[in-house]
Design a protein around this motif. Structure first.
Motif, short mmCIF file in Angstrom:
data_model
loop_
_atom_site.label_atom_id
_atom_site.label_comp_id
_atom_site.label_asym_id
_atom_site.label_seq_id
_atom_site.Cartn_x
_atom_site.Cartn_y
_atom_site.Cartn_z
N ASN A 176 26.27 40.90 20.56
CA ASN A 176 27.68 41.71 20.65
C ASN A 176 28.42 41.42 19.50
OD1 ASN A 176 27.14 43.09 22.95
ND2 ASN A 176 27.54 41.42 24.14
N ILE A 177 27.77 40.72 18.55
CA ILE A 177 28.62 40.27 17.15
C ILE A 177 29.97 39.77 17.31
CG2 ILE A 177 29.13 40.85 14.65
CD1 ILE A 177 26.27 41.55 15.71
N LYS A 178 29.93 38.75 18.56
CA LYS A 178 31.00 37.86 18.92
C LYS A 178 31.03 36.44 18.83
CE LYS A 178 32.87 41.79 21.74
NZ LYS A 178 33.32 42.11 23.07
N LEU A 179 29.97 35.92 18.28
CA LEU A 179 29.79 34.52 18.38
C LEU A 179 30.89 33.95 17.34
CD1 LEU A 179 28.53 31.84 19.02
CD2 LEU A 179 26.81 32.42 17.39
N PHE A 180 30.79 34.63 16.18
CA PHE A 180 31.72 33.91 15.10
C PHE A 180 33.01 34.55 14.77
CE2 PHE A 180 27.26 33.60 13.79
CZ PHE A 180 27.11 32.18 13.64
N SER A 181 33.95 34.07 14.04
CA SER A 181 35.24 34.47 13.98
C SER A 181 35.07 35.97 13.09
CB SER A 181 36.01 33.44 13.04
OG SER A 181 35.41 33.19 11.80
N ASN A 182 36.45 36.61 12.88
CA ASN A 182 36.30 37.88 12.05
C ASN A 182 36.20 37.29 10.53
OD1 ASN A 182 36.89 39.31 14.42
ND2 ASN A 182 39.03 38.98 14.16
N GLU A 183 36.63 36.21 10.26
CA GLU A 183 36.47 35.81 8.85
C GLU A 183 34.95 35.91 8.60
OE1 GLU A 183 37.56 31.49 6.07
OE2 GLU A 183 38.91 32.38 7.95
N ILE A 184 34.13 35.02 9.35
CA ILE A 184 32.82 34.81 9.05
C ILE A 184 32.14 36.28 9.19
CG2 ILE A 184 30.36 34.07 9.91
CD1 ILE A 184 32.17 31.84 8.47
N GLN A 231 33.32 27.39 5.27
CA GLN A 231 34.35 26.70 6.09
C GLN A 231 34.05 25.47 6.81
OE1 GLN A 231 33.02 29.89 5.95
NE2 GLN A 231 34.70 31.46 6.18
N ILE A 232 35.10 24.55 7.10
CA ILE A 232 34.60 23.34 7.66
C ILE A 232 35.08 23.19 9.34
CG2 ILE A 232 35.16 20.94 7.79
CD1 ILE A 232 35.12 21.28 4.78
N ASP A 233 36.35 23.66 9.32
CA ASP A 233 36.98 23.93 10.68
C ASP A 233 36.34 24.74 11.50
OD1 ASP A 233 38.56 24.21 12.90
OD2 ASP A 233 40.56 24.35 11.78
N LEU A 234 35.77 24.18 12.66
CA LEU A 234 35.22 25.21 13.65
C LEU A 234 35.83 26.27 14.21
CD1 LEU A 234 32.99 22.37 15.82
CD2 LEU A 234 32.60 23.70 13.81
N ASN A 235 37.18 26.07 14.25
CA ASN A 235 38.22 27.24 14.68
C ASN A 235 37.91 28.55 13.63
OD1 ASN A 235 39.15 26.30 17.08
ND2 ASN A 235 40.05 24.78 15.78
N LEU A 236 37.61 28.23 12.67
CA LEU A 236 37.72 29.24 11.71
C LEU A 236 36.15 29.73 11.37
CD1 LEU A 236 39.54 27.79 8.48
CD2 LEU A 236 40.41 29.44 10.14
N ILE A 237 35.22 29.26 12.38
CA ILE A 237 33.78 29.71 12.06
C ILE A 237 33.68 30.35 13.36
CG2 ILE A 237 31.46 28.85 12.14
CD1 ILE A 237 32.53 26.26 10.53
N TYR A 238 33.82 29.85 14.57
CA TYR A 238 33.49 30.56 15.76
C TYR A 238 34.89 31.29 16.43
CZ TYR A 238 29.38 27.50 15.57
OH TYR A 238 28.26 26.78 14.94
N SER A 239 34.41 32.38 17.29
CA SER A 239 35.39 33.09 17.74
C SER A 239 36.19 32.56 18.95
CB SER A 239 34.64 34.28 18.37
OG SER A 239 33.78 34.04 19.34
N LYS A 295 29.98 39.12 3.27
CA LYS A 295 28.91 39.88 2.74
C LYS A 295 27.49 39.52 3.35
CE LYS A 295 31.09 41.51 -1.48
NZ LYS A 295 31.32 41.50 -2.88
N ASN A 296 27.32 38.00 3.56
CA ASN A 296 25.99 37.60 4.11
C ASN A 296 25.94 37.46 5.52
OD1 ASN A 296 27.62 35.43 4.31
ND2 ASN A 296 26.19 34.00 3.59
N PHE A 297 26.51 38.27 6.44
CA PHE A 297 26.82 38.04 7.67
C PHE A 297 25.47 38.24 8.54
CE2 PHE A 297 27.47 39.98 12.02
CZ PHE A 297 27.90 38.73 12.54
N ASN A 298 24.97 39.26 7.94
CA ASN A 298 23.63 39.83 8.76
C ASN A 298 22.75 38.55 8.53
OD1 ASN A 298 24.50 42.30 9.44
ND2 ASN A 298 23.66 43.13 7.58
N GLU A 299 22.64 37.75 7.56
CA GLU A 299 21.80 36.72 7.19
C GLU A 299 22.22 35.68 8.23
OE1 GLU A 299 20.24 33.88 3.65
OE2 GLU A 299 21.77 35.18 2.93
N ILE A 300 23.62 35.21 8.33
CA ILE A 300 24.06 34.40 9.08
C ILE A 300 23.55 34.61 10.76
CG2 ILE A 300 26.15 33.44 10.27
CD1 ILE A 300 27.51 33.76 7.51
N ASN A 301 23.94 36.08 11.02
CA ASN A 301 23.59 35.99 12.62
C ASN A 301 21.79 36.02 12.55
OD1 ASN A 301 25.06 37.06 14.68
ND2 ASN A 301 23.83 39.05 14.66
N SER A 302 21.41 36.38 11.87
CA SER A 302 19.56 36.16 11.89
C SER A 302 19.52 34.75 12.16
CB SER A 302 18.84 37.05 10.61
OG SER A 302 19.02 38.40 10.59
#
Length: 311
Positions: free
Chosen positions: A181-189, A229-237, A193-200
Motif C-alpha cells: 500500500n506504499i505506506k512503509l516509508f515516510s513521505n520524504e522517501i 537519511q539517518i534518522d529512522l523517523n525520517l525513513i519510516y512512516s 525519484k528512486n522510490f520504485n527501486e527502494i520499494n523493490s
C-alpha cells in the motif's frame, strides 16, 4: 513524580538522591525514552496474569522496591546463584501519574554519580548498555526497549513476565501490507525519484532473509546509495510503528500474500507461492501466446520425463 535508583549486583542497595540528582536522572529518562530515539529495539507487549506490571497496576500503594527485588531474582540461575552472563547495573524507576518507566543501565560509567548523576559527554544512546520498559496504564500496550540486537529473555520474560503483542506472522502481515500500500516509508522517501527501486529492494529483502530489522535495513539502503537519511523517523512512516522494530519473517505470511495462480486454459493452471519473486528473477515470461518458465538448476531432475531433453 517519584524517582528511585537501585544498585543491583550481588546485593540490592538503594541510592540516596536529592533534587539535583532527580532532575539529572529525569534528563536521562527523557533522552532514552524520547520518540526521536530510534537507536534501540522497541517491542510491543502485553502483561501476563502474574506480571509484576499487572501487580503494580492494581495496587495504588505498590512499593517500587519490589521491582528491584524481582529484577535481582530474574538475574539469577535456577540454582539461585548469580548469572555471570547477565551484566550487573543500576535500575532507575520513574513513576509519574499513570506512567511508569523502568530503565536498567549496564554501564554506570557514562553517568557521574559524584555530580548528582549528571550525564557525561560519553553518554550516548548508540552504546549497548541499557534496557527499558514503558507502561502508560494499558496492560495490553507495554513497550520494552533493548539496545542489544535482541530483547533479553530475562528482562521480558523472567523479570516483567510479558508476552509479545505481535508474533512473526502478524508482524510480517503488517510489513507486507505496508509495502503493497506504499505506506512503509515516510513521505520524504516516497517522493524520491528512486522510490520504485527502494520499494523493490525491500520486497526482495524479505524474500531473501529470515528476519526484518528497521535499523539494519535502513543501513543497507544507505550502503547501496538509495537513501541519505539517518534518522529512522525520517525513513519510516507513522503507520510502520504498528509493527515491531525487529522480528522474524513468517514464510506463511509471505506465501499467502504473494502466491498467484495463472490459468492458461480451462484445464491447466500454473501456481507459484511467490509471483513477485518469480518476476524479479525473470523466471517467467510471455511470448507470442506461450508462457516460458525458467527451471532452477536444483529442480531439473524433478521434471517429468516427458519434459526432459530428448523427449
Amino acid at each position: 513524580m517519584e524517582i528511585r535508583v537501585f544498585d543491583i549486583s550481588d546485593n540490592i542497595k538503594e541510592e540516596k538522591i536529592g533534587d539535583i540528582a532527580i532532575a539529572n536522572i529525569e534528563k536521562i529518562f527523557n533522552k532514552i525514552f524520547s520518540t526521536k530515539n530510534t537507536d534501540h529495539l522497541m517491542i510491543e507487549c502485553y502483561a501476563n496474569n502474574n506480571s509484576i506490571v499487572k501487580r503494580y497496576s492494581g495496587d495504588k500503594n505498590f512499593d517500587l522496591r519490589i521491582f528491584s527485588d524481582e529484577l535481582h531474582e530474574a538475574e539469577k540461575k535456577l540454582d539461585g546463584s548469580k548469572n555471570k552472563q547477565i551484566t550487573s547495573g543500576y535500575l532507575f524507576i520513574k513513576r509519574d501519574g499513570n506512567k511508569l518507566m523502568l530503565l536498567k543501565l549496564e554501564n554506570i560509567e557514562v553517568i557521574d554519580k559524584e555530580r548528582n548523576y549528571e550525564m557525561k559527554s560519553s553518554f550516548s544512546t548508540e552504546a549497548n548498555y541499557y534496557k527499558g520498559c514503558l507502561f502508560e496504564g494499558k496492560l495490553d500496550k507495554i513497550t520494552i526497549i533493548d539496545k542489544n540486537k535482541s530483547i533479553a529473555k530475562y528482562w521480558r520474560e523472567r523479570f516483567l513476565d510479558l508476552s509479545l503483542k505481535n508474533d512473526e506472522y502478524q508482524n510480517s502481515n503488517k510489513l507486507i501490507s505496508l509495502i503493497k500500500n506504499i505506506k512503509l516509508f515516510s513521505n520524504e522517501i516516497n517522493s524520491q525519484k528512486n522510490f520504485n527501486e527502494i520499494n523493490s529492494r525491500v520486497e526482495n529483502y524479505i524474500f531473501e532473509n529470515s528476519s526484518f530489522d528497521k535499523k539494519i535495513f535502513a543501513d543497507l539502503l544507505r550502503s547501496e546509495g538509495l537513501i541519505d537519511q539517518i534518522d529512522l523517523n525520517l525513513i519510516y512512516s507513522e503507520e510502520s510503528k504498528g509493527m515491531d522494530s525487529e522480528f522474524l519473517l513468517s514464510k506463511k505470511a509471505i506465501r499467502e500474500k504473494y502466491n498467484k495462480t495463472i490459468s492458461v486454459s480451462t484445464f491447466t493452471k500454473i501456481h507459484t507461492d511467490n509471483f513477485s519473486k518469480l518476476i524479479m528473477r525473470e523466471g517467467i515470461k510471455y511470448e507470442d501466446g506461450t508462457i516460458i518458465l525458467t527451471v532452477d538448476e536444483n529442480f531439473i531432475d524433478r521434471l517429468p520425463e516427458e519434459l526432459k531433453d530428448g523427449n
